[in-house]
Design an enzyme around this catalytic site. Structure first.
Site, PDB file in Angstrom:
ATOM      1  N   TYR A  45      21.776  83.539  38.743  1.00 25.27           N
ATOM      2  CA  TYR A  45      20.954  84.741  38.614  1.00 25.27           C
ATOM      3  C   TYR A  45      20.230  84.929  39.942  1.00 25.27           C
ATOM      4  CZ  TYR A  45      21.904  84.574  33.601  1.00 25.27           C
ATOM      5  OH  TYR A  45      22.523  84.561  32.371  1.00 25.27           O
ATOM      6  N   HIS A 118      28.474  78.098  31.337  1.00 22.93           N
ATOM      7  CA  HIS A 118      28.286  79.549  31.448  1.00 22.93           C
ATOM      8  C   HIS A 118      29.466  80.352  30.907  1.00 22.93           C
ATOM      9  CE1 HIS A 118      25.639  82.460  33.957  1.00 22.93           C
ATOM     10  NE2 HIS A 118      26.128  83.076  32.899  1.00 22.93           N
ATOM     11  N   SER A 196      21.956  90.292  26.194  1.00 20.08           N
ATOM     12  CA  SER A 196      22.079  91.764  26.235  1.00 20.08           C
ATOM     13  C   SER A 196      21.905  92.363  24.838  1.00 20.08           C
ATOM     14  CB  SER A 196      23.431  92.182  26.812  1.00 20.08           C
ATOM     15  OG  SER A 196      23.550  91.832  28.159  1.00 20.08           O
ATOM     16  N   PRO A 197      20.868  91.973  24.104  1.00 18.65           N
ATOM     17  CA  PRO A 197      20.746  92.409  22.711  1.00 18.65           C
ATOM     18  C   PRO A 197      20.452  93.892  22.531  1.00 18.65           C
ATOM     19  CG  PRO A 197      18.767  91.254  23.394  1.00 18.65           C
ATOM     20  CD  PRO A 197      19.756  91.086  24.507  1.00 18.65           C
ATOM     21  N   GLY A 199      21.853  96.076  24.850  1.00 20.76           N
ATOM     22  CA  GLY A 199      22.925  96.732  25.595  1.00 20.76           C
ATOM     23  C   GLY A 199      22.896  96.517  27.085  1.00 20.76           C
ATOM     24  N   GLY A 201      20.901  97.592  30.903  1.00 23.45           N
ATOM     25  CA  GLY A 201      21.027  98.685  31.871  1.00 23.45           C
ATOM     26  C   GLY A 201      21.126 100.063  31.245  1.00 23.45           C
TER      27      GLY A 201
END
Length: 278
Positions: A45, A118, A196-197, A199, A201
């Site tokens: 990250y 990952h 990404s719960p 979605g 962006g």
């Protein structure tokens, strides 16, 4: 593992479009203060391979200075690279071991609380990668081992090598392919970390445009994003969403979602809805 009902995903604080580090630290502190005492990060990250460990160092700069640091759990990962900003797989034992040592230094600890593979690397036998995490656990480098971006079959295969404590896959109203995985994790008492719960962006920004989600959120007096996080939690008894945030306000709003409990018919309506990604 004993986790709060919602965690915090650190990625957007360190990739392209990231805020200044002082803002990032305020966001992390606000998330923790609001009850998000589980934080997910990864060595990759960052912006590129010259910036490896940025998110880990940022999180450590906050957590290690807090008087309540002993109640905060940080999970990180190994198995990817960032050559010139790209995202590539590397599940080789050599890379995983090198990443572990680097992450220990970045986090300022002698043991990673939860160390996650990952993503499977098609060029490296899956079991070979997982065995490296098992070895690191036996050596005391990590307390727990988790997987990310995996299928039920891969959970089975990994489970023959090491106790799998968590699975982290994408799950949101746009992408539902991991709902069966979340349900299976619930049956096995494996923590399912939903990344990404909402979605992520552009898709996250679209959610308030859907009338169904607007009406459900209005009925509960919460934001659309909080209502969606509540829906994600219905996908299994061990599901822990890990939303990200680049602002204090967004982090606090996500934390408040734990107070939102959807009625069965509301959950069913979202289950049946097809949200366009266009």
């Amino acid at each position: 593992m004993n986790l709060p009902p919602i965690g915090f995903g650190g990625m957007p604080l360190s990739i392209q479009g990231r805020p200044p580090e002082d803002v990032g630290r305020r966001v992390i502190n606000a998330a923790i203060d609001a009850g998000m005492t589980f934080i997910d990060t990864a060595d990759v990250y960052c912006l590129d391979d010259n910036d490896i460990g940025h998110n880990e160092r940022l999180i450590a700069s906050v957590v290690n200075e807090r008087p309540d640091r002993d109640r905060i759990r940080v999970a990180t990962k190994a198995g990817l690279r960032r050559p010139r900003g790209a995202w590539t797989n590397d599940g080789s034992p050599k890379h995983i071991r090198e990443t572990c040592e680097r992450s220990l230094r970045a986090l300022g600890t002698d043991q990673i609380w939860l160390y996650q593979f990952h993503a499977p690397d098609p060029r490296v036998p899956f079991e070979k990668s997982v065995e490296t995490f098992a070895e690191l656990q036996r050596e005391g480098k990590c307390r727990y081992v988790g997987l990310s971006n995996v299928s039920i079959d891969e959970i089975d295969r990994a489970g023959r090598i090491v106790e799998v404590k968590s699975v982290q896959n994408r799950l949101n109203p746009y992408f539902r392919e991991s709902i069966p995985v979340a349900a299976e994790c619930g049956r096995r008492n494996i923590t399912f970390l939903a990344y990404s719960p909402v979605g992520g962006g552009r898709l996250a920004k679209k959610l308030p445009k859907f009338e169904l989600l607007q009406s459900i959120a209005a009925a509960h007096g919460c934001s659309v994003h909080a209502a969606v996080l509540a829906w994600v939690r219905t996908k299994g008894p061990t599901v822990v969403p890990i939303p990200a945030a680049r602002t204090v306000e967004h982090a606090v709003d996500s934390a408040k979602s734990v107070d939102v409990v959807l009625a069965p018919d509301e959950t069913g309506m979202i289950d049946d809805a097809e949200l366009s990604r266009a």
